[in-house]
Design a protein around this motif. Sequence first.
Motif, short mmCIF file in Angstrom:
data_model
loop_
_atom_site.label_atom_id
_atom_site.label_comp_id
_atom_site.label_asym_id
_atom_site.label_seq_id
_atom_site.Cartn_x
_atom_site.Cartn_y
_atom_site.Cartn_z
N SER A 140 -12.28 23.44 10.33
CA SER A 140 -11.31 22.33 10.38
C SER A 140 -10.17 22.62 11.36
O SER A 140 -9.88 23.78 11.68
N GLY A 141 -9.51 21.56 11.79
CA GLY A 141 -8.39 21.67 12.73
C GLY A 141 -7.15 20.99 12.18
O GLY A 141 -7.15 20.46 11.06
N ARG A 142 -6.12 21.01 13.00
CA ARG A 142 -4.79 20.57 12.64
C ARG A 142 -4.75 19.10 12.15
O ARG A 142 -4.14 18.81 11.13
N HIS A 143 -5.40 18.21 12.90
CA HIS A 143 -5.30 16.79 12.54
C HIS A 143 -5.77 16.52 11.12
O HIS A 143 -5.11 15.80 10.36
N LEU A 144 -6.90 17.11 10.76
CA LEU A 144 -7.44 16.88 9.41
C LEU A 144 -6.51 17.48 8.36
O LEU A 144 -6.17 16.82 7.36
N VAL A 145 -6.10 18.72 8.59
CA VAL A 145 -5.25 19.40 7.60
C VAL A 145 -3.95 18.62 7.41
O VAL A 145 -3.52 18.34 6.28
N LEU A 146 -3.33 18.23 8.52
CA LEU A 146 -2.06 17.50 8.42
C LEU A 146 -2.24 16.15 7.71
O LEU A 146 -1.41 15.75 6.90
N THR A 147 -3.34 15.48 8.00
CA THR A 147 -3.59 14.16 7.37
C THR A 147 -3.75 14.31 5.87
O THR A 147 -3.17 13.56 5.08
N LEU A 148 -4.57 15.31 5.45
CA LEU A 148 -4.80 15.49 4.01
C LEU A 148 -3.50 15.87 3.30
O LEU A 148 -3.22 15.38 2.21
N LEU A 149 -2.73 16.73 3.94
CA LEU A 149 -1.47 17.16 3.30
C LEU A 149 -0.49 15.99 3.22
O LEU A 149 0.22 15.82 2.23
#
Length: 377
Positions: free
Chosen positions: A319-328
């Motif tokens: 996973s990358g930043r965009h996914l992690v930031l969106t989920l958080l």
Amino acid sequence: MNAIQINDTTLRDGEQAAGIAFTLEEKVALATLLDAIGIQELEVGIPAMGGSEATAIFAIVEMGLNAQLIGWNRAVRSDINASIACGLQRVHISVPVSEIQIAAKFGGNRELIFDRLREAIFYASDRGLWISVGGEDSSRADETFLLDVALSAQEWGASRFRFCDTVGILDPVTTFEKVSQLTKWLSIPIEMHTHDDLGLATANALAGLRAGATSVNTTVNGLGERAGNAALEEIVMALKRIYGVDLGIKTERLRELSQFVVAASGCPVSPWKAIVGENAFAHESGIHAHGVLQNPATYEPFSPDEVGWKRRLVVGKHSGRHLVLTLLKEHGITLTREEAQSVIDAVRHMSVNLKRSLTVEELLDIVPKRSIANGIV
Ligand SMILES: CC(=O)SCCNC(=O)CCNC(=O)[C@H](O)C(C)(C)COP(=O)(O)OP(=O)(O)OC[C@H]1O[C@@H](n2cnc3c(N)ncnc32)[C@H](O)[C@@H]1OP(=O)(O)O
Ligand SMILES: O=C(O)CCC(=O)C(=O)O
């Protein structure tokens, strides 16, 4: 492409998979579900087996489904009688057509094939039955002999001829050529029956349809002898998506159907199984998730709703930043770029150790503030 008919054989060839035995209740429930989803024809089993198989076929016949029902028979009078006793009005009569099968089953006597087939067709037709004829092992048969059998079947009263790639040895180009020979000479419809020994069952069935066949055998999840058959969900969706042939089948129930067969057969499907596998609409990789968050069509051939799934975005090693930031963000957490990178590093580490993606709870536990609050760091 012409009008196509699906003749699903999960209840016959699907159940022939080694180790599979459906109960009467499962056979009836599966027939009901296939019918409700809009499958036009069901090969319901082998009446000559008698006992619980015949009871289940009789029970399915009694239900008065919309789908047409057909029973599988050898070219033997007693098999046809068993089909009649089950109340079936349509019979499929099979004869081996390859050298190797004729040697094993008919002592190498080709004339016997014609004699037995003629007798079985006349016997069935005298009793008012609708008749389909199958050339078992058509793909390995001498092409002139195969055509001879098919033309004879047509002349004697068969209403359809089944081309069988019994041991799954064809490729789509050869399938197209062989089936074209039949469609060129026969006036009755051709049905495709393909096996997946080389992973080409669906491709070969489609090639046969491209060559002019108008009926196709399928099984749910591709369940069937050895490596299985052409999967119903793959054929239905390929026809719809590649060729624009919409059979009116309720595709949004394909996943439910698949899960019913998983439960009844005890055979799970692999996560990456087309259409019905658990990962068919799951995204973990950074680049894919970033694309899907912008527009799902970047990495999905069609919407998951169309086949009864919901999209899943999971956080894991790739996973990358965009996914992690969106989920958080969905959980009210906003991070700086540096914080996000340290979360991604922790996700990678944890994912490798656990050898899986993380749950949302596990992701939230990694976030610095929560971790401190939970006393982890
Ligand atoms: C490619 C396919 O999927 S074909 C379908 C295969 N499915 C099955 O076999 C599942 C259900 N089968 C059964 O329950 C049994 O095999 C039955 C009831 C059909 C027959 O059982 P049995 O009488 O015990 O015979 P058995 O299965 O051992 O042998 C098959 C017999 O059918 C004969 N046979 C095979 N195919 C055909 C055919 N298309 N037409 C006529 N006879 C055939 C064989 O030569 C053999 O004959 P024999 O008994 O005179 O030697
Ligand atoms: O119907 C037939 O002739 C045989 C069908 C079959 O199950 C096969 O060829 O694998």
